[in-house]
Motif scaffolding. Structure first.
Motif, short mmCIF file in Angstrom:
data_model
loop_
_atom_site.label_atom_id
_atom_site.label_comp_id
_atom_site.label_asym_id
_atom_site.label_seq_id
_atom_site.Cartn_x
_atom_site.Cartn_y
_atom_site.Cartn_z
N LEU A 1 11.03 10.87 -23.58
CA LEU A 1 10.62 10.24 -22.32
C LEU A 1 11.44 10.72 -21.12
O LEU A 1 10.97 10.67 -19.98
CB LEU A 1 10.73 8.71 -22.41
N TYR A 2 12.64 11.20 -21.38
CA TYR A 2 13.49 11.64 -20.27
C TYR A 2 12.93 12.84 -19.51
O TYR A 2 13.33 13.08 -18.37
CB TYR A 2 14.92 11.93 -20.76
N ARG B 1 -0.95 6.72 -19.43
CA ARG B 1 -1.34 5.31 -19.28
C ARG B 1 -2.48 4.95 -20.23
O ARG B 1 -2.47 3.88 -20.83
CB ARG B 1 -1.74 5.02 -17.84
N ALA B 2 -3.45 5.84 -20.37
CA ALA B 2 -4.59 5.57 -21.25
C ALA B 2 -4.19 5.53 -22.72
O ALA B 2 -4.80 4.81 -23.51
CB ALA B 2 -5.67 6.62 -21.04
N ALA B 3 -3.16 6.28 -23.09
CA ALA B 3 -2.72 6.37 -24.49
C ALA B 3 -1.64 5.36 -24.85
O ALA B 3 -1.17 5.33 -25.99
CB ALA B 3 -2.24 7.78 -24.79
N THR B 4 -1.24 4.54 -23.88
CA THR B 4 -0.14 3.59 -24.10
C THR B 4 -0.56 2.18 -23.69
O THR B 4 -1.57 1.98 -23.05
CB THR B 4 1.12 4.00 -23.31
N VAL B 5 0.27 1.23 -24.07
CA VAL B 5 0.06 -0.18 -23.77
C VAL B 5 1.23 -0.66 -22.91
O VAL B 5 2.39 -0.40 -23.24
CB VAL B 5 0.02 -1.02 -25.08
N GLU B 6 0.94 -1.37 -21.84
CA GLU B 6 1.98 -1.93 -20.97
C GLU B 6 2.52 -3.20 -21.59
O GLU B 6 1.75 -4.10 -21.93
CB GLU B 6 1.37 -2.22 -19.59
N LEU C 1 10.70 3.36 -12.99
CA LEU C 1 10.40 4.30 -14.06
C LEU C 1 9.42 3.63 -15.03
O LEU C 1 9.75 3.27 -16.15
CB LEU C 1 11.67 4.76 -14.76
N TRP C 2 8.18 3.48 -14.58
CA TRP C 2 7.14 2.70 -15.25
C TRP C 2 6.84 3.17 -16.67
O TRP C 2 6.41 2.37 -17.51
CB TRP C 2 5.86 2.69 -14.41
N TRP C 3 7.03 4.46 -16.97
CA TRP C 3 6.69 4.99 -18.29
C TRP C 3 7.55 4.39 -19.39
O TRP C 3 7.18 4.43 -20.56
CB TRP C 3 6.77 6.52 -18.31
N TRP C 4 8.70 3.81 -19.03
CA TRP C 4 9.55 3.14 -20.00
C TRP C 4 9.05 1.74 -20.35
O TRP C 4 9.54 1.12 -21.29
CB TRP C 4 10.99 3.04 -19.47
N ARG C 5 8.11 1.25 -19.61
CA ARG C 5 7.60 -0.11 -19.82
C ARG C 5 6.27 -0.11 -20.56
O ARG C 5 5.49 -1.04 -20.50
CB ARG C 5 7.50 -0.83 -18.48
N ARG C 6 6.01 0.96 -21.27
CA ARG C 6 4.79 1.14 -22.04
C ARG C 6 5.16 1.67 -23.42
O ARG C 6 6.21 2.28 -23.59
CB ARG C 6 3.86 2.13 -21.33
#
Length: 137
Positions: A51-52, A84-89, A106-111
């Motif tokens: 993710l980094y 976003r489509a491949a993950t869940v928030e 850093l929104w990608w860490w919250r999915r």
């Protein structure tokens, strides 16, 4: 604003492993998104490390020349949309069990991945993540 080479060097001096290029980090983000769409099967620690690559892009964007930003933004936005489509928030609740979450921008860490498979799927499920388990079919 700085060139791509200057930004890579500056971020390396700030602690990044190497003087990455935008191309390298966008390709890493694309590879991660592809893996998540198929079902990321590596472990939780490799996933958080992966993710980094998106963090690097986030840090680089405020430093880069406007031309480079305009050139790459459509590709990154498309990858972000696929992520976003491949993950869940879940506000980072599952990942936070394994890795200290960075700031809220850093929104990608919250999915977390929608497809929960392999070591990552087992870890996230144990932390309360809800998704699709293709191995349970």
């Amino acid at each position: 604003m700085a060139t791509e080479t200057e930004v890579g060097e500056l971020l390396h001096q700030r602690g990044w492993q190497t003087a990455f290029t935008v191309t390298e980090r966008v390709n890493a983000w694309a590879a991660l998104v592809n893996a998540i769409e198929r079902g990321y099967s590596d472990d939780i620690y490799e996933y958080t490390n992966d993710l980094y690559c998106r963090n690097w892009l986030h840090e680089a964007w405020i430093l880069l020349d406007e031309y480079i930003v305009q050139l790459w933004t459509p590709r990154i936005r498309a990858l972000d949309d696929r992520y976003r489509a491949a993950t869940v928030e879940d506000d980072g609740q599952a990942l936070d069990q394994f890795h200290r979450l960075p700031g809220p921008d850093l929104w990608w860490w919250r999915r977390h991945p929608r497809i929960l498979t392999g070591d990552l799927g087992r870890s996230l499920s144990s932390a309360g993540a809800i998704g699709i388990d293709p191995d349970a079919a």
